[in-house]
Design a protein around this motif. Structure first.
Motif, PDB file in Angstrom:
ATOM      1  N   SER A  26       0.802  -1.230   0.000  1.00  0.00           N
ATOM      2  CA  SER A  26       0.000   0.000   0.000  1.00  0.00           C
ATOM      3  C   SER A  26       0.834   1.278   0.000  1.00  0.00           C
ATOM      4  CB  SER A  26      -0.965   0.008   1.192  1.00  0.00           C
ATOM      5  OG  SER A  26      -0.258  -0.024   2.425  1.00  0.00           O
ATOM      6  N   ARG A  27       2.052   1.247   0.548  1.00  0.00           N
ATOM      7  CA  ARG A  27       2.872   2.458   0.610  1.00  0.00           C
ATOM      8  C   ARG A  27       4.006   2.448  -0.420  1.00  0.00           C
ATOM      9  NH1 ARG A  27       2.493   5.782   5.221  1.00  0.00           N
ATOM     10  NH2 ARG A  27       4.730   6.232   5.112  1.00  0.00           N
ATOM     11  N   CYS A  28       3.894   1.592  -1.413  1.00  0.00           N
ATOM     12  CA  CYS A  28       4.924   1.487  -2.446  1.00  0.00           C
ATOM     13  C   CYS A  28       4.653   2.499  -3.562  1.00  0.00           C
ATOM     14  CB  CYS A  28       4.934   0.071  -3.011  1.00  0.00           C
ATOM     15  SG  CYS A  28       6.021  -0.142  -4.431  1.00  0.00           S
ATOM     16  N   PRO A  29       5.638   3.315  -3.932  1.00  0.00           N
ATOM     17  CA  PRO A  29       5.431   4.284  -5.024  1.00  0.00           C
ATOM     18  C   PRO A  29       5.046   3.619  -6.343  1.00  0.00           C
ATOM     19  CG  PRO A  29       7.434   4.801  -3.804  1.00  0.00           C
ATOM     20  CD  PRO A  29       6.969   3.468  -3.313  1.00  0.00           C
ATOM     21  N   ASP A  30       5.589   2.442  -6.615  1.00  0.00           N
ATOM     22  CA  ASP A  30       5.234   1.762  -7.861  1.00  0.00           C
ATOM     23  C   ASP A  30       3.783   1.292  -7.840  1.00  0.00           C
ATOM     24  OD1 ASP A  30       7.644   1.822  -9.499  1.00  0.00           O
ATOM     25  OD2 ASP A  30       8.551   0.587  -7.942  1.00  0.00           O
ATOM     26  N   HIS A  71       7.566  -1.828   3.993  1.00  0.00           N
ATOM     27  CA  HIS A  71       7.662  -0.426   4.389  1.00  0.00           C
ATOM     28  C   HIS A  71       7.202  -0.201   5.827  1.00  0.00           C
ATOM     29  CE1 HIS A  71       7.368  -0.480  -0.060  1.00  0.00           C
ATOM     30  NE2 HIS A  71       8.343   0.403   0.047  1.00  0.00           N
ATOM     31  N   GLY A  72       7.287  -1.249   6.646  1.00  0.00           N
ATOM     32  CA  GLY A  72       7.032  -1.112   8.068  1.00  0.00           C
ATOM     33  C   GLY A  72       5.608  -1.448   8.485  1.00  0.00           C
ATOM     34  N   GLU A  73       5.388  -1.393   9.801  1.00  0.00           N
ATOM     35  CA  GLU A  73       4.078  -1.750  10.339  1.00  0.00           C
ATOM     36  C   GLU A  73       2.979  -0.812   9.859  1.00  0.00           C
ATOM     37  OE1 GLU A  73       3.918  -2.398  14.529  1.00  0.00           O
ATOM     38  OE2 GLU A  73       5.657  -3.738  14.521  1.00  0.00           O
ATOM     39  N   GLY A  78      -1.950   0.049   6.513  1.00  0.00           N
ATOM     40  CA  GLY A  78      -2.565   0.506   5.265  1.00  0.00           C
ATOM     41  C   GLY A  78      -3.127  -0.644   4.453  1.00  0.00           C
ATOM     42  N   ASN A  79      -2.374  -1.746   4.383  1.00  0.00           N
ATOM     43  CA  ASN A  79      -2.873  -2.925   3.672  1.00  0.00           C
ATOM     44  C   ASN A  79      -4.191  -3.403   4.275  1.00  0.00           C
ATOM     45  OD1 ASN A  79      -0.425  -2.765   2.320  1.00  0.00           O
ATOM     46  ND2 ASN A  79       0.435  -4.619   3.214  1.00  0.00           N
ATOM     47  N   ILE A  80      -4.234  -3.439   5.599  1.00  0.00           N
ATOM     48  CA  ILE A  80      -5.433  -3.906   6.294  1.00  0.00           C
ATOM     49  C   ILE A  80      -6.603  -2.956   6.053  1.00  0.00           C
ATOM     50  CG2 ILE A  80      -6.430  -4.142   8.608  1.00  0.00           C
ATOM     51  CD1 ILE A  80      -3.678  -5.352   9.422  1.00  0.00           C
ATOM     52  N   GLN A  81      -6.348  -1.659   6.137  1.00  0.00           N
ATOM     53  CA  GLN A  81      -7.417  -0.690   5.877  1.00  0.00           C
ATOM     54  C   GLN A  81      -8.005  -0.895   4.482  1.00  0.00           C
ATOM     55  OE1 GLN A  81      -5.561   3.097   6.503  1.00  0.00           O
ATOM     56  NE2 GLN A  81      -5.696   2.991   8.739  1.00  0.00           N
TER      57      GLN A  81
END
Length: 228
Positions: A26-30, A71-73, A78-81
């Motif tokens: 979820s926090r990956c720029p790609d 990218h951390g917890e 974010g993935n869960i949301q």
């Protein structure tokens, strides 16, 4: 039935939808860049397609979610949301010409506008509103990400990505077939091209394979056919 005759019929009568699946973080720029392209694709083929995301992670039973996110917890959050928003996207009254998964996709597009805050509760609350979630849908999604089901959801999602051998965010599949990867700020290994038009064509061709019909009203003239 000819393609011309079929083009005026309702999508529901044509056959099953084509799944666009993306393996992402979820926090990956790609992932954000790939999702922006898929947003253009969905604007055109939403009535014959479904969108689904799975989230890449490394299994580790000692981590808070049983999954380690690159990218951390906060990325796991974010993935869960996003998983919970997708699960409860369809809660509420139907909207004309809007698919059941649309609110969940809008939620992701909203989060991507404030990329640095993905995983934070305040952004999720804003995106419920921007995405058109009902009070019930938002409440169910909140309960989802703070409840006991999130671990199994995240594990199952990571397991699906692993089964697909998708370790790079973002990896795109169309109708179960590998299609393209976004990595290091560019599209790579993309048979069929990496522009929005190319992905639209892939969806339309997959639809033709399973329905024997080319939906011209959605996809335009069928390639290779002469038109007056």
């Amino acid at each position: 039935m000819s393609a011309d005759a079929a083009s005026g019929t309702e999508v529901e009568s044509r056959g099953r939808r084509i799944e666009i699946l993306m393996a992402v973080m979820s926090r990956c720029p790609d992932a954000r860049a790939a999702e922006a392209v898929m947003d253009e694709v969905l604007a055109r083929v939403h009535s014959i397609a479904n969108m689904r995301l799975v989230y890449i992670g490394t299994f580790n039973s000692s981590s808070p979610y049983d999954i380690v996110c690159k990218h951390g917890e906060i990325e796991c959050a974010g993935n869960i949301q996003q998983l919970c928003a997708a699960k409860y996207s369809g809660q509420g009254p139907a909207e004309p010409d809007v698919e059941p998964w649309t609110r969940g996709w809008r939620f992701i597009m909203c989060q991507n506008q404030e990329y640095a805050d993905i995983g934070k509760a305040a952004l999720a609350e804003k995106c419920f509103q921007d995405a058109g979630f009902t009070a019930t849908g938002a409440s169910l999604a909140r309960g989802c990400w703070s409840g006991p089901e999130v671990r199994s959801m995240l594990r199952n999602s990571a397991r699906q990505a692993e089964k697909l051998k998708a370790s790079v965010s973002a990896t795109v599949f169309i109708d179960g077939e590998y299609r393209c990867t976004r990595n290091g700020g560019q599209w790579v290994d993309c048979p069929g091209g990496s522009e929005a038009d190319d992905f639209v064509l892939s969806v339309c061709e997959a639809y033709r394979r399973i329905s024997y019909v080319w939906p011209e009203d959605i996809c335009g003239p069928q390639p290779g056919l002469l038109h007056e």
